[in-house]
Design an enzyme around this catalytic site. Structure first.
Site, PDB file in Angstrom:
ATOM      1  N   LYS A  79       1.350   7.940   4.771  1.00  0.00           N
ATOM      2  CA  LYS A  79       0.596   6.896   4.069  1.00  0.00           C
ATOM      3  C   LYS A  79       1.470   5.655   3.926  1.00  0.00           C
ATOM      4  O   LYS A  79       2.673   5.769   3.629  1.00  0.00           O
ATOM      5  CB  LYS A  79       0.167   7.427   2.706  1.00  0.00           C
ATOM      6  CG  LYS A  79      -0.805   6.555   1.937  1.00  0.00           C
ATOM      7  CD  LYS A  79      -1.183   7.216   0.608  1.00  0.00           C
ATOM      8  CE  LYS A  79      -2.195   6.431  -0.193  1.00  0.00           C
ATOM      9  NZ  LYS A  79      -2.562   7.118  -1.453  1.00  0.00           N
ATOM     10  N   SER A 154      -7.468   7.215  -2.153  1.00  0.00           N
ATOM     11  CA  SER A 154      -6.912   6.140  -1.347  1.00  0.00           C
ATOM     12  C   SER A 154      -6.189   6.599  -0.077  1.00  0.00           C
ATOM     13  O   SER A 154      -5.967   5.787   0.811  1.00  0.00           O
ATOM     14  CB  SER A 154      -5.946   5.326  -2.201  1.00  0.00           C
ATOM     15  OG  SER A 154      -4.844   6.126  -2.582  1.00  0.00           O
ATOM     16  N   SER A 178      -6.188  10.848  -5.064  1.00  0.00           N
ATOM     17  CA  SER A 178      -6.081  10.143  -3.784  1.00  0.00           C
ATOM     18  C   SER A 178      -5.641  10.994  -2.599  1.00  0.00           C
ATOM     19  O   SER A 178      -5.707  10.537  -1.467  1.00  0.00           O
ATOM     20  CB  SER A 178      -5.128   8.958  -3.920  1.00  0.00           C
ATOM     21  OG  SER A 178      -5.805   7.885  -4.524  1.00  0.00           O
TER      22      SER A 178
END
Lengths: 488, 483
Positions: A79, A154, A178
């Protein structure tokens, strides 16, 4: 080499150094990224050259007869809010678009040391603030199962990458769901460890008291393997805990006979999509069939979790994000002409609307005269939420709930209504407030969209959570499904 | 009716640690800009602070010498404000907030002004990180930031408003600096910025509640604190006597002009939005740790002064001067250990040695002379090897070369002439060459003999034993021995 892609690492590993090189495995994934990422858009940066160089180096080590490190050759996606030395780290924000960190996050460094190969950096909601990856400052990522749907967020880029065979495993971060929510929406496994289990050093902070790094993978065994590599005390993170890390893989097959599974009624009320409810309750029955003892428990503070979370997370974010000011790194407004406009224009132009909204909410919650009523009150409620969980765990070993109230939603469906978007994390947020380990595993489909089962355990009992998840997974076939895009 | 002056001080002290408050970077002063930095003290995304245990230990040392209550658990907070020298745009500090206490609170330090002992309350002692430094070049419309100082450990000491005059403020700072130096917490040099002081000052009629205060900043020596406060007290007095009201504001001291002036006031009070620093765990001080720190503290100046008076038979004034710094007291006691003549050694230290230090702006530990060498010098005088007069010259050469007094005396041939035969010749020559004074002496003007002694000393380059010369002259001129 297409057949290599989308298969869990524990199936691939025995072939490494025999009929398969790391280079071939990594190339297969890079080719699949080239084939699919134009549609999925999981990656912000693909570091193909570095990945190939790393693969070559691993092959050389294998050729020299060195022992295989635990994640040798695993093509991983990270990420883009985790710092990677020499690889741009944007946090999905224009304000960090030019930022290249001089250091690796501890979790990234540990992955590298375990032999994983970094393919690139995945898209996210700006600074991890969002539940659909539509808040990215660059572009939206799509759900590989249905491209007109969101991948969740996210960590949407990481979840979509694993689901589409664009990475074998990925790292995400989870502040209010997330990792678990996008894992649920993309039909993969995602685990948020106990707060303090994985070092946050190098994770660009959103809400420091809630953030945790965790793995996303195709199945529970791979999840345990990646978790094993990144766990443990780090002297660079004072909040990382000095506890022994058990062998997660070794305890996977212990079964669930006698394990007590709690089902909190509050997680099955209003707002839950009926088909999701059905799939999750069916999953609970499967566990019961495997010998688990199921009982109903109560978590009455659930209804306060969401507002509590938004006060605490926004308050911390308002301070954490103050450093993006155009002074020493990142974006600087070319229209600045003095100190005030340097700050004001850089931030006005660099941040997106959701980030600004949360900075303002958080600034307000910490302001003189409001601190007691908002931030401090929220901390008190957080304690009550924690106590609710503590009480449940006196009688049960794990909790089983839906990960997301809905199987998924379309791009653009919730962007106009922040509150609707916030509700996507209603079942995952309390777990962060209490700092507990939680996993999402695939447990069904609704109209071609995956559904996730959330299992939550006591602090530092990731092993129990993984073991129950593994037992469920082995008794079902959901984790073997691959999205149509990958099969095509 | 007169006004009472009320002063409280806020002092920032740089701690004597090797590394910064929250990272491993060096605290060394004077390195090229931005060479002592890392992701943590640059506030790079993703970096996290880790508390420097040594800094906490120095904080504990200070808390103990200031007689404070140390809290078993204290918390760091974030003080949020924007400024380019603050890379995270928040400062990690131990601001006392709600239920979270700072490292230590409620202590005191005793001072003496004009022979009067006064007890000054310490409100709190807390730890925090320093900011970077802005550099504004004379040319060009840019400013530079040097982050070498960013994250350097600071301790803030806040007093209660217990000081009643600028002189007391000065005495307090001198005393504070002294005990912090003794405890090896800080060098405490305002001129170098390792001790910084802001002062809150107000006036009131005795017995009335506190008046409106101003905060005075930008003093760079203890003397300028005293001057600035004296100015500010006079200014406020004038405002009040005119029937005006003191405005609560921050005022800057202008050293050159000798005045304070109001700095640009902000439209509204700044809101720092303090909240507990979530990246750090509380500082836990166990009773065992505190005891260990207590045991490692040295004898403090007041106790040492009293002991030196008792042990060496010195007066209070001399003893007070000898314990001014720990290095001075250590020097004294080391010299006395080498040669037990405490009074002579004290006289040399407080006389010639101290004059030399002042003249060259040096600290005693920067001297080339060792305590053993000073002791040797005293012994040479006491043994009659050199005269006290010559000893002064020997000391000057010791200070310049670092050589031992014995080797200087030998090299220079400064050993005292105590040989009567050799001196008699010189005495004869002087008598022969100065008939006038000789007649004066013989006529009863005994004072004139001093001139003749001086002439002998001159002809022997000061090496003659003056008492012997005196005796020989008197014998030769038929005067009775001196009584």
């Amino acid at each position: 080499m297409r057949e290599l892609v989308g298969r869990p690492y524990h199936e691939i590993r025995p072939r490494l150094g025999k009929d398969l090189s790391v280079r071939e495995l990594v190339d297969a994934y890079l080719e699949n990224i080239a084939r699919l990422d134009g549609q999925v858009r999981a990656y912000l940066t693909v570091s193909a050259d570095q990945a190939r160089a790393q693969a070559r180096e691993l092959d050389d080590r294998l050729a020299r007869g060195e022992p295989l490190p635990p994640l040798a050759g695993v093509p991983v996606a990270v990420k883009d809010n985790l710092c990677t030395r020499g690889v741009r780290t944007t946090c999905g924000s224009r304000i960090l678009e030019p930022f290249v960190p001089p250091y690796d996050a501890t979790a990234v460094q540990r992955l590298r040391e375990a032999g994983a190969v970094l393919l690139g950096k995945t898209n996210l909601d700006e600074f991890a603030m969002g539940s659909s990856t539509e808040n990215s400052g660059f572009f939206a990522t799509r759900n590989p199962w249905r491209l007109d749907h969101v991948p969740g967020g996210s960590s949407g880029g990481s979840a979509a990458a694993v689901a589409a065979g664009e990475a074998l495993a990925a790292l995400g971060s989870d502040t209010g769901g997330s990792i678990r929510q996008p894992a649920s929406l993309c039909g993969v496994v995602g685990l948020k460890p106990t707060y303090g289990r994985v070092s946050r050093y190098g994770l660009v902070a959103f809400a420091s008291s809630l953030d945790q790094i965790g793995p996303l993978s195709l199945d529970v065994r791979d999840c345990a393997l990646v978790l094993q590599a990144i766990c443990g005390r780090d002297p660079h993170d004072s909040t990382s805990v000095d506890l022994p890390v058990p062998d997660f893989v070794a305890s996977l097959e212990a079964g669930v006979r006698g394990v007590r599974v709690g089902v909190p009624a509050e997680f099955f009320g209003e707002g839950l999509q009926p088909e999701v409810r059905q799939a999750v309750l069916e999953a609970v029955r499967v566990l019961e069939g495997l010998g688990a003892r199921v009982e109903e428990v109560a978590l009455p503070t659930l209804e306060y979790a969401l507002p509590t979370y938004y006060l605490i997370a926004c308050a911390e974010a308002s301070s954490n994000l103050a450093r993006y000011d155009g002074v020493a790194y990142g974006y600087r407004s070319p229209r600045a002409h003095d100190l005030y406009t340097l700050y004001a224009r850089t931030r006005a132009e660099g941040f997106g609307p959701e980030v600004k909204r949360r900075i303002m909410l958080g600034t307000f919650a910490l302001s003189e005269g409001y601190y007691e009523g908002f931030y401090k009150k929220a901390q008190q409620v957080r304690t009550l939420v924690r106590r609710d969980f503590d009480r449940c765990f006196q009688t049960v070993d794990v909790l089983a709930t839906p990960t997301s109230p809905v199987a998924g939603f379309r791009l653009g469906e919730r962007t106009a209504d922040p509150l609707q978007m916030y509700l996507a994390d209603v079942y995952t947020i309390p777990v962060n407030l209490a700092g507990l380990p939680g996993i999402s595993v695939p447990c069904g489909f609704v109209e071609g969209l995956p559904v996730g089962l959330q299992l939550v355990g006591r602090p530092f009992e990731e092993a129990t959570v993984l073991r129950v998840a593994y037992a469920y997974e082995q008794a079902t076939e959901w984790h073997r499904h691959r999205c149509p895009l990958l099969r095509a | 009716m007169d006004y009472e002056t009320v002063i409280g001080l806020e002092i920032h002290v740089q701690l004597l640690t090797q590394s910064k408050m929250f990272c491993g970077c060096s605290t060394r002063f004077g390195a090229p800009p931005n060479t002592q930095t890392c992701p943590v003290c640059l506030g790079l995304p993703g970096s996290l602070p880790v508390i420097n245990r040594r800094a906490v230990e120095l904080g504990l040392r200070a808390a103990l010498v200031l007689n404070c209550t140390v809290h078993p658990s204290s918390q760091f907070h974030r003080k949020n404000y924007y400024y380019p020298d603050l890379p995270k745009n928040y400062q990690i500090s131990q601001y006392q907030y709600l239920e979270h206490p700072p490292l230590a609170t409620d202590g005191y330090l005793d001072i003496e002004v004009d022979g009067q002992r006064r007890r000054v309350g310490i409100r709190r002692v807390h730890l925090e990180e320093d900011t970077g430094r802005l550099v504004h070049p004379a040319e060009g419309a840019v400013s530079w930031v040097d982050y070498n100082r960013s994250g350097v450990p600071l301790m803030e000491i806040v007093t209660y408003p217990d000081l009643r005059s600028p002189q007391e403020a000065r005495a307090f700072l001198l005393k504070l600096r002294q005990v912090l130096q003794y405890a090896e917490v800080s060098t405490g040099r305002m001129e170098e910025g390792t001790l910084r002081c802001d002062a809150n000052v107000s006036l009131r009629r005795p017995g009335e509640p506190l008046g409106t205060r101003t905060e005075v900043k930008n003093m760079n020596s203890i003397r300028s604190v005293e001057r600035a406060l004296a100015y500010e007290v006079a200014r406020q007095r004038e405002v009040l006597e005119r029937g005006g009201a003191v405005v609560q504001e921050t005022r800057h001291w202008d050293e050159r002009r000798g005045i304070t002036f109001a700095s640009r006031s902000k439209e509204e009070a700044e809101d720092y939005r303090y909240f507990p620093e979530p990246d750090l765990v509380p500082v836990e001080v166990t009773p065992e740790w505190l005891e260990e720190v207590r045991r490692s503290l040295p004898e403090l100046p007041d106790a040492r002064r009293d002991r030196i008076m008792a042990q060496y038979g010195l007066g209070r004034y001399d003893a007070e001067l000898l314990v001014q710094t720990r290095a001075t007291a250590d020097f004294f006691e080391a010299a006395v250990a080498a040669h037990p003549s405490p009074k002579s050694i004290a006289n040399w230290m407080l006389g010639d040695l101290s004059a030399y230090l002042n003249e060259h702006n040096l600290e005693i530990d920067q001297l080339r002379v060792t305590p053993g060498q000073l002791a040797e010098l005293v012994r040479l005088v006491e043994e009659g090897t050199i005269s006290g007069r010559i000893a002064k010259d020997v000391l000057v050469e010791m200070l310049e070369t670092g050589d031992s007094p014995r080797s200087i005396v030998d090299r220079r041939g400064w050993v005292q002439i105590a040989d009567e035969g050799a001196l008699r010749e010189t005495v004869e020559a002087v008598i022969r060459d100065h008939p006038e004074p000789v007649r004066d002496v013989q006529a009863g003007k005994e004072k004139a003999i001093a001139f003749l002694v001086g002439q002998v000393m001159r002809r022997t380059q000061g090496r003659a034993n003056p008492a012997l010369v005196q005796r020989l002259l008197r014998e030769r001129l038929g005067l009775p021995p001196q009584g």
